[in-house]
Design a protein around this motif. Structure first.
Motif, PDB file in Angstrom:
ATOM      1  N   THR A   1      52.338   2.068  53.295  1.00  0.00           N
ATOM      2  CA  THR A   1      51.288   2.946  53.994  1.00  0.00           C
ATOM      3  C   THR A   1      51.052   2.949  55.336  1.00  0.00           C
ATOM      4  OG1 THR A   1      49.370   1.278  53.640  1.00  0.00           O
ATOM      5  CG2 THR A   1      49.905   2.928  51.706  1.00  0.00           C
ATOM      6  N   ALA A   2      50.883   4.138  55.889  1.00  0.00           N
ATOM      7  CA  ALA A   2      50.398   4.012  57.544  1.00  0.00           C
ATOM      8  C   ALA A   2      48.881   3.856  57.592  1.00  0.00           C
ATOM      9  CB  ALA A   2      50.967   5.400  58.067  1.00  0.00           C
ATOM     10  N   GLU A   3      48.869   3.175  58.712  1.00  0.00           N
ATOM     11  CA  GLU A   3      47.287   2.789  58.954  1.00  0.00           C
ATOM     12  C   GLU A   3      46.295   4.196  59.259  1.00  0.00           C
ATOM     13  OE1 GLU A   3      45.314  -0.655  61.166  1.00  0.00           O
ATOM     14  OE2 GLU A   3      46.014   0.787  62.469  1.00  0.00           O
ATOM     15  N   ASP A   4      46.864   5.317  59.828  1.00  0.00           N
ATOM     16  CA  ASP A   4      46.267   6.311  60.050  1.00  0.00           C
ATOM     17  C   ASP A   4      46.169   7.361  58.572  1.00  0.00           C
ATOM     18  OD1 ASP A   4      48.705   7.425  59.911  1.00  0.00           O
ATOM     19  OD2 ASP A   4      48.682   8.267  62.000  1.00  0.00           O
ATOM     20  N   GLY A   5      46.971   6.914  57.664  1.00  0.00           N
ATOM     21  CA  GLY A   5      46.885   7.725  56.298  1.00  0.00           C
ATOM     22  C   GLY A   5      47.927   8.754  56.424  1.00  0.00           C
ATOM     23  N   ILE A   6      48.640   8.806  57.351  1.00  0.00           N
ATOM     24  CA  ILE A   6      49.504  10.244  57.336  1.00  0.00           C
ATOM     25  C   ILE A   6      51.039   9.463  56.820  1.00  0.00           C
ATOM     26  CG2 ILE A   6      51.105  11.547  59.034  1.00  0.00           C
ATOM     27  CD1 ILE A   6      48.548  11.630  60.674  1.00  0.00           C
ATOM     28  N   SER A   7      51.675  10.415  55.930  1.00  0.00           N
ATOM     29  CA  SER A   7      52.940   9.955  55.594  1.00  0.00           C
ATOM     30  C   SER A   7      53.902  10.070  56.336  1.00  0.00           C
ATOM     31  CB  SER A   7      53.432  10.778  54.211  1.00  0.00           C
ATOM     32  OG  SER A   7      54.275  10.522  53.317  1.00  0.00           O
ATOM     33  N   ARG A   8      54.665   8.878  56.653  1.00  0.00           N
ATOM     34  CA  ARG A   8      55.970   9.184  57.668  1.00  0.00           C
ATOM     35  C   ARG A   8      57.045   8.440  56.889  1.00  0.00           C
ATOM     36  NH1 ARG A   8      51.621   8.314  60.661  1.00  0.00           N
ATOM     37  NH2 ARG A   8      51.269   9.215  62.422  1.00  0.00           N
ATOM     38  N   GLU A   9      58.143   8.912  57.395  1.00  0.00           N
ATOM     39  CA  GLU A   9      59.504   8.544  56.791  1.00  0.00           C
ATOM     40  C   GLU A   9      59.826   7.171  57.256  1.00  0.00           C
ATOM     41  OE1 GLU A   9      63.530  10.821  56.370  1.00  0.00           O
ATOM     42  OE2 GLU A   9      63.661   9.970  58.456  1.00  0.00           O
ATOM     43  N   LEU A  10      60.311   6.325  56.448  1.00  0.00           N
ATOM     44  CA  LEU A  10      60.717   4.930  56.811  1.00  0.00           C
ATOM     45  C   LEU A  10      62.297   4.810  56.457  1.00  0.00           C
ATOM     46  CD1 LEU A  10      58.079   2.631  55.545  1.00  0.00           C
ATOM     47  CD2 LEU A  10      58.314   3.336  57.818  1.00  0.00           C
ATOM     48  N   ILE A  11      63.135   4.370  57.161  1.00  0.00           N
ATOM     49  CA  ILE A  11      64.564   4.158  56.969  1.00  0.00           C
ATOM     50  C   ILE A  11      64.714   2.565  56.797  1.00  0.00           C
ATOM     51  CG2 ILE A  11      66.866   4.189  58.023  1.00  0.00           C
ATOM     52  CD1 ILE A  11      65.760   6.907  57.155  1.00  0.00           C
ATOM     53  N   ILE A  12      65.055   2.459  55.630  1.00  0.00           N
ATOM     54  CA  ILE A  12      65.640   0.935  55.059  1.00  0.00           C
ATOM     55  C   ILE A  12      67.043   0.742  55.245  1.00  0.00           C
ATOM     56  CG2 ILE A  12      65.319  -0.764  52.972  1.00  0.00           C
ATOM     57  CD1 ILE A  12      63.432   1.314  51.946  1.00  0.00           C
TER      58      ILE A  12
ATOM     59  N   TYR B   1      58.859   6.564  52.207  1.00  0.00           N
ATOM     60  CA  TYR B   1      57.690   7.295  52.837  1.00  0.00           C
ATOM     61  C   TYR B   1      56.319   6.222  52.977  1.00  0.00           C
ATOM     62  CZ  TYR B   1      60.902  11.043  52.797  1.00  0.00           C
ATOM     63  OH  TYR B   1      61.972  11.693  52.797  1.00  0.00           O
ATOM     64  N   THR B   2      55.524   6.479  53.638  1.00  0.00           N
ATOM     65  CA  THR B   2      54.332   5.749  53.933  1.00  0.00           C
ATOM     66  C   THR B   2      53.063   6.445  53.091  1.00  0.00           C
ATOM     67  OG1 THR B   2      53.760   6.543  56.011  1.00  0.00           O
ATOM     68  CG2 THR B   2      54.787   4.775  56.213  1.00  0.00           C
ATOM     69  N   ASP B   3      53.596   6.741  51.867  1.00  0.00           N
ATOM     70  CA  ASP B   3      52.497   7.380  51.138  1.00  0.00           C
ATOM     71  C   ASP B   3      51.942   6.649  49.749  1.00  0.00           C
ATOM     72  OD1 ASP B   3      54.834   7.171  49.546  1.00  0.00           O
ATOM     73  OD2 ASP B   3      54.998   9.525  49.315  1.00  0.00           O
TER      74      ASP B   3
ATOM     75  N   ASN C   1      51.791  -0.769  56.901  1.00  0.00           N
ATOM     76  CA  ASN C   1      51.654  -1.764  55.906  1.00  0.00           C
ATOM     77  C   ASN C   1      52.674  -1.850  54.744  1.00  0.00           C
ATOM     78  OD1 ASN C   1      49.027  -2.749  57.111  1.00  0.00           O
ATOM     79  ND2 ASN C   1      48.404  -0.944  56.515  1.00  0.00           N
ATOM     80  N   MET C   2      53.085  -2.666  54.452  1.00  0.00           N
ATOM     81  CA  MET C   2      54.373  -2.716  53.290  1.00  0.00           C
ATOM     82  C   MET C   2      54.363  -3.858  52.670  1.00  0.00           C
ATOM     83  SD  MET C   2      58.569  -2.386  54.555  1.00  0.00           S
ATOM     84  CE  MET C   2      58.335  -3.971  55.077  1.00  0.00           C
ATOM     85  N   ASP C   3      54.849  -3.457  51.334  1.00  0.00           N
ATOM     86  CA  ASP C   3      55.027  -4.565  50.204  1.00  0.00           C
ATOM     87  C   ASP C   3      56.550  -4.522  49.811  1.00  0.00           C
ATOM     88  OD1 ASP C   3      54.638  -6.780  48.565  1.00  0.00           O
ATOM     89  OD2 ASP C   3      53.829  -5.630  47.205  1.00  0.00           O
ATOM     90  N   MET C   4      57.312  -5.525  49.817  1.00  0.00           N
ATOM     91  CA  MET C   4      58.675  -5.307  49.476  1.00  0.00           C
ATOM     92  C   MET C   4      59.075  -6.280  48.482  1.00  0.00           C
ATOM     93  SD  MET C   4      61.788  -4.746  52.396  1.00  0.00           S
ATOM     94  CE  MET C   4      61.206  -6.446  53.202  1.00  0.00           C
ATOM     95  N   LYS C   5      59.946  -5.957  47.638  1.00  0.00           N
ATOM     96  CA  LYS C   5      60.489  -7.027  46.440  1.00  0.00           C
ATOM     97  C   LYS C   5      61.904  -6.691  46.608  1.00  0.00           C
ATOM     98  CE  LYS C   5      56.401  -6.855  43.682  1.00  0.00           C
ATOM     99  NZ  LYS C   5      55.624  -6.601  44.593  1.00  0.00           N
ATOM    100  N   MET C   6      62.762  -7.840  46.510  1.00  0.00           N
ATOM    101  CA  MET C   6      64.314  -7.562  46.636  1.00  0.00           C
ATOM    102  C   MET C   6      64.867  -8.695  45.499  1.00  0.00           C
ATOM    103  SD  MET C   6      62.617  -8.062  49.740  1.00  0.00           S
ATOM    104  CE  MET C   6      63.110  -9.601  50.335  1.00  0.00           C
TER     105      MET C   6
END
Length: 121
Positions: free
Chosen positions: A53-64, A80-82, A113-118
């Motif tokens: 999620t983005a702190e401002d609540g806007i959905s943004r693209e993330l490249i992994i 995306y940060t949604d 803010n991101m939670d990731m599992k691998m």
């Protein structure tokens, strides 16, 4: 009434090794770019699950970007940060490899803010 217990040692034999990796680090917050420490994955494939999620609540693209050391390749995926959990999977690791993960957001002024599992299989 009297009970007695007799312990007999037994040898356990495994019919195969199943040591596939699973990493669930603590959630992180970052601006712009986040890079994880390289980890070892065994098996033939690995996957990355990301919820952001983005702190401002806007959905943004993330490249992994997943760098697989054994094959010296980078696999790119987008999320995306949604707040929706998305998975990049079937990333080939050729029987096992170290791999590093980088996540990039083009807007470095917003905290992500991101939670990731691998994991691998």
């Amino acid at each position: 009434m009297m009970f007695s217990l007799i312990a007999v040692p037994t040898q356990v034999k495994a019919n195969g090794v199943s040591t596939f990796a699973y990493y669930d680090p603590a959630p992180v917050s970052f601006y712009g770019t986040f890079s994880s420490m390289g980890k070892h994955y065994d098996g033939d494939y690995m996957a990355v699950e990301v919820t952001a999620t983005a702190e401002d609540g806007i959905s943004r693209e993330l490249i992994i970007e997943v760098y697989v050391a054994y094959t010296n390749t980078i696999h790119r995926f987008r999320t995306y940060t949604d707040g929706v959990t998305r998975k990049a999977d079937y990333i080939p690791i050729a029987g096992g490899s170290d791999a590093g993960i980088t996540v990039k957001c083009s807007d470095s002024s917003v905290r992500i803010n991101m939670d990731m599992k691998m994991y691998s299989w």
